[in-house]
Structure formats: C-alpha cells, structure tokens
Write an enzyme that holds these catalytic residues in place. Structure first.
Site: not given
Ligand code: KQY
Length: 365
Positions: A356
């Site tokens: 992420c």
């Molecule tokens: O799962 C993801 N690609 C990102 C998670 C983002 C979380 C925001 N607090």
C-alpha cells in the site's frame, strides 16, 4: 513535459504491466499525518525508511515529501533514494499515486484516478484528501510522462493485474456505494478495460476482515505469475477471516484467467490475529475528521501485502510464529528473487502495509 491525453490507454495500445515486470523505480510518500500515525508519525517514518532502504537495494526509490519534512526525510533516507518535494495528505502511494501503463514500444504513461480517501465524506475517514488527489499529476510532471484522467474513483490497492489481460478485485470495494454510486458493475468493468487494457475481471466477494479500505484486494490475494495466485488464509473456522478466505478460494478455484487458464492457488497463512494496543491507540492524535482507532481493534494483518521489486520481494513481518512460513512460501513462489522481511506492524497500524505504501513505475525503453 506531461500532457493530458484525451483518449484511453486501450485505444492507444497501452496496458498495465504486472508488478513482476521490470521497474524503473518505486514511488513512496513520506508519513506525517498525526491522526493516522502515532507519536507524530516518527515510528512510522522509521518503518518507511526501512522499507525504502530495502527496496533501494533493487531499484531506485523516489520519496515524495511535504516541504516542511524535506530535510528530515532527506537525512533519514539512504543517499541512493531520491527525495522530491511532493505534497500529500497521507502516505499511501499505491492508492493515490499514478498507475503506470506501457505499450509494446516501451513508452510509459500514467493514469490519474479520482481519489476520495477510501470512501469520501460518506465515511469521513481521512478528510481532507485534496493533496493526495493531485499526487498522480505531480508524479507524471516530475517524470515528464503523459497522463490519462480516468473517470473512476479508485485506489491502486483495489486491483491486481497479471499483465496479460486479467484483473483481480473485490466487489466489497469497487462496487461500494462510497466510491462510484452512479456507475453500474458493467460501467466500472468498461472503465477498467479502457484504462488498464484488461479483458477479464475476477471479482472476489470480500477482502480481509476489518480492512478499513473496504476490502482492498492487495491485502487478500495477488498474482505471483500468470495463472498463479497467492491468497491469505487461516484454518481457524472461528476466525471471521475464515469464511472470507474460503469464499475467495472457492471462486478462484473455479475461475479462468484472460488466457483461459485455470488458476493455481497458494494459501499463505495469515499471522495470528493482532489488535491495536492501548499504547498504540493513545499515540494517535484525535481530530474531528479522524477515523477512530480504538484499543483492541483488529488489525488487518496479511503477508499478501508485499512489494515485488526488481529481483526482490519486500515482505511484511509481524514478529509472528508464521513469519517464517510466509517467507518460505514466497521464496518458492518467486524463485530468483531475494525475500527481504521488514518489520511492518507500524505500517499496519496506519491501516495498510508495504504494498500500500509503494507504487512501481515500469521500465520504459
Ligand atoms: O490497502 C491499501 N492499499 C492501503 C491502505 C490505506 C489505509 C489508509 N489508512
């Protein structure tokens, strides 16, 4: 110069490559937001530096930072990482960053999706997100790559592709009314097809239990090569994750990819359930707009949230008894790539993990 292109990647012969295809580098954003990251984001910055250092062994990392953090980030990051002033509200390059596409001649362009911080005002998780929404345009300006503006609210973590026409996603996220309430499933599929040049979409029902992104696929399941996927798994039927992984497994076992292949599915056992401690919860600033993160909340920990670098896999580790099992399985799935484990609980506390916070830029010509 970066130009805004009015057509679509498909019309111009561009496709989104798989993450294992060669990269020019990796984009990250520097964590700073005090209502996401505890203790003014200092522990998160250490974790991001570790991730950036690990990725830098394989490819160039570009870290986008807000102006007031430039010197701090520059001092903490390894000299081989590029640090650029690029303002953002938070630090999830996968989700708010550009998605890159390539053509057969090796030209690279970028897609600028609309971003509403995982659900917009309906959810009010992370207001504001105006700077995050401008990140793709700025990345593409810096790289002098042309840009497509896609008429879809979408985060990069909600999709995975095999680079050969297949896309994995979840209904829970992409069909959620807090993203594109005016678009039907067929219209969303059409946009994915037009912008990523995919021909076949595998819709998994739900993502990881208590994942605040509304079930991003990048925490649940990913391709490891064409025809092969890895899925987060638990054998514990009393864990709410069990039925989510089991339904995804069933679907994947009967799915075909764009080339007509049935899929080989590898189960990667999740870490034992983790929850936010009181100390961790108390360290996060409370502001009006913030999503509450109470003590005892289940964290959406998963080994699937790894990053594929040129020659390496940057794998979250949680100090869990199953860390080694994940390393071994990933080593089998990615022969020829070095598995580099990163202690990732601090990133998980922010609601995501290594995949992420990273965004690969494919190698061009
Ligand atoms: O799962 C993801 N690609 C990102 C998670 C983002 C979380 C925001 N607090």
């Amino acid at each position: 110069m970066s130009q805004l292109i009015q057509s679509t990647p498909r019309a111009d012969g561009f496709r989104m490559p798989a993450e294992w295809e060669p990269h020019a580098g990796c984009w990250m954003l520097w964590p700073q937001r005090r209502d996401t990251w505890r203790y003014g984001a200092v522990p998160a910055q250490f974790a991001f530096v570790k991730a950036a250092r690990a990725i830098s062994r394989f490819e160039r990392v570009t870290m986008g930072v807000n102006g007031d953090q430039f010197q701090n980030a520059r001092a903490q990051l390894p000299p081989e990482a590029r640090v650029v002033e690029l303002s953002s509200n938070d630090a999830w390059a996968r989700d708010c960053g550009a998605t890159f596409v390539v053509n057969d001649r090796g030209d690279v362009r970028g897609i600028d999706w609309n971003f509403n911080a995982w659900g917009g005002l309906q959810k009010r998780m992370y207001y504001p997100w105006d700077k995050d929404d401008l990140v793709p345009a700025k990345m593409l300006e810096i790289e002098a790559l042309d840009r497509y503006k896609a008429p879809l609210i979408m985060e990069g973590g909600s999709i995975h592709v095999d680079g050969q026409g297949t896309l994995l996603t979840t209904e829970q996220c992409l069909l959620h009314p807090n993203r594109n309430p005016n678009l039907s499933r067929a219209e969303i599929e059409q946009h994915l097809s037009d912008y990523l040049s995919v021909n076949h979409i595998i819709w998994l029902p739900r993502g990881v239990y208590e994942d605040e992104t509304d079930g991003h696929v990048d925490n649940l399941c990913c391709f490891t090569r064409p025809g092969v996927v890895a899925l987060t798994w638990t054998d514990d039927r009393s864990d709410p994750q069990y039925e989510r992984s089991a339904e995804a497994h069933e679907m994947l076992m009967s799915a075909r990819d764009a080339a007509g292949r049935s899929l080989e599915v590898h189960k990667i056992h999740q870490p034992d359930p983790m929850t936010m401690t009181k100390e961790e919860a108390d360290g996060i600033d409370v502001v009006d707009s913030a999503f509450l993160r109470p003590e005892g909340e289940r964290l959406a920990g998963s080994y699937i949230n790894f990053y594929i670098a040129n020659g390496g896999i940057i794998l979250p580790q949680f100090g869990d008894r199953l860390d080694l099992d994940a390393r071994r399985k990933l080593a089998e799935l990615f022969p020829g790539r070095e598995i580099v484990g990163i202690s990732a609980r601090e990133i998980l506390l922010g609601g995501g993990n290594i995949h992420c916070i990273t965004q690969q830029q494919p190698a061009g010509r």
